[in-house]
Design an enzyme around this catalytic site. Structure first.
Site, PDB file in Angstrom:
ATOM      1  N   SER A 190      21.251 -23.268 -29.366  1.00 25.29           N
ATOM      2  CA  SER A 190      22.387 -23.353 -30.039  1.00 25.29           C
ATOM      3  C   SER A 190      23.429 -24.016 -28.983  1.00 25.29           C
ATOM      4  CB  SER A 190      22.858 -21.936 -30.149  1.00 25.29           C
ATOM      5  OG  SER A 190      24.280 -21.689 -30.363  1.00 25.29           O
ATOM      6  N   TYR A 203      23.703 -13.396 -26.384  1.00 25.32           N
ATOM      7  CA  TYR A 203      23.280 -14.180 -27.271  1.00 25.32           C
ATOM      8  C   TYR A 203      23.002 -15.855 -26.656  1.00 25.32           C
ATOM      9  CZ  TYR A 203      22.549 -17.342 -31.509  1.00 25.32           C
ATOM     10  OH  TYR A 203      22.206 -18.148 -32.253  1.00 25.32           O
TER      11      TYR A 203
END
Length: 295
Positions: A190, A203
């Site tokens: 990501s 995360y």
């Protein structure tokens, strides 16, 4: 708009913020989203790039995972994918995309936080599809905590790490005995791995680790003819957003294109990296961030 040469403005066919404010319970539902995400149902056309391949995709019930399941099947691959118990209806829609493309589909309820479940998943995939040529480690968990690290409980931290890292590690390790030259491992990292948002601290940490894992494993397996790459999405409109983010109306505005991606816009990156057209690419991170510059 489409210009006379047939090229599309990257903005015109896609919803732009503001999306209506909306909130769902995790893991969220595609059917309840406004606007509903585009997985390529009406637009993706395959050209045989993955003909006869056997793919295992985690988190294939919705979002990027569903778009990749659909695209791989239309490119000629048989597809096994995972989902959680509460995602059964979503998984059935993904399964139909595979069978409608004339390929074998295997939808497996599996919590990849458990090592034994990962082992059963690989065994079942090999038994029913005859092997694994492509592994896509895509399943992930996040939960926004706007007040910071003090609100990240040990339970949440453990769930994020076990889903995003343990599952990827176990499945990569377990699939390798069934892989050979030409096989591919693809991971979903990501933009958060490079430019972490404070409210997604745990995360983002795991996404940075996925990048490192991808580059290290690629070097380890290069001599075996097995390629390992990753896709690093920016903001993408999936059920995870209304299920885990405090507000949705402005989601995606931070990208230079001024909007989130649709899952259908990410799937071609996975198809390319899984195909022989990317035969010289390993250890690469394909950034799909809507123009956000990354290292």
């Amino acid at each position: 708009m489409t210009d006379p040469r047939g090229s599309q403005d990257p903005d015109s066919p896609r919803p732009r913020p503001q999306q209506p404010e909306q909130e769902q319970q995790h893991p969220g539902s595609t059917e309840e989203m406004e606007p509903r995400p585009d997985h390529g149902e009406d637009s993706y056309r395959g050209s045989g790039l993955l003909q006869g391949r056997r793919a295992l995709i985690t988190g294939g019930d919705s979002g990027i995972g569903r778009a990749v399941v659909l695209a791989f099947a239309r490119e000629g691959a048989d597809v096994a994918f995972t989902y959680l118990p509460e995602e059964r209806e979503e998984a059935e829609r993904s399964r139909r995309h595979v069978t409608d493309a004339g390929r074998r589909a295997l939808a497996v309820e599996c919590d990849i936080r458990e090592e034994s479940r990962c082992a059963d998943l690989v065994d079942r995939t090999v038994a029913e599809l005859g092997g694994v040529d492509i592994l896509v480690n895509n399943a992930a968990y996040q939960m926004s905590q706007p007040k910071g690290i003090g609100d990240i409980t040990t339970e949440q931290f453990d769930r994020v790490v076990r889903t995003n890292l343990h599952g990827m590690f176990w499945l990569s390790k377990m699939c390798l005995p069934h892989m050979g030259p030409g096989s591919v491992i693809l991971n979903t990292t990501s933009v958060q791995g490079y430019k972490p948002s404070p409210h997604l601290l745990d995360y983002a940490m795991t996404k940075g680790a996925i990048t490192t894992f991808t580059q290290g494993l690629a070097q380890m397996l290069a001599g075996d003819g097995i390629r390992v790459n990753a896709v690093a999405p920016g903001p993408v409109w999936t059920p995870l957003i209304p299920a885990t983010m405090p507000e949705t109306a402005h989601f995606g505005e931070q990208s230079p294109l001024g909007r989130p991606a649709q899952p259908a816009e990410l799937a071609p990156a996975y198809v390319f990296l899984a195909s022989d057209r990317a035969s010289y690419l390993t250890g690469e991170i394909l950034n799909a961030t809507g123009g956000t510059p990354l290292p």
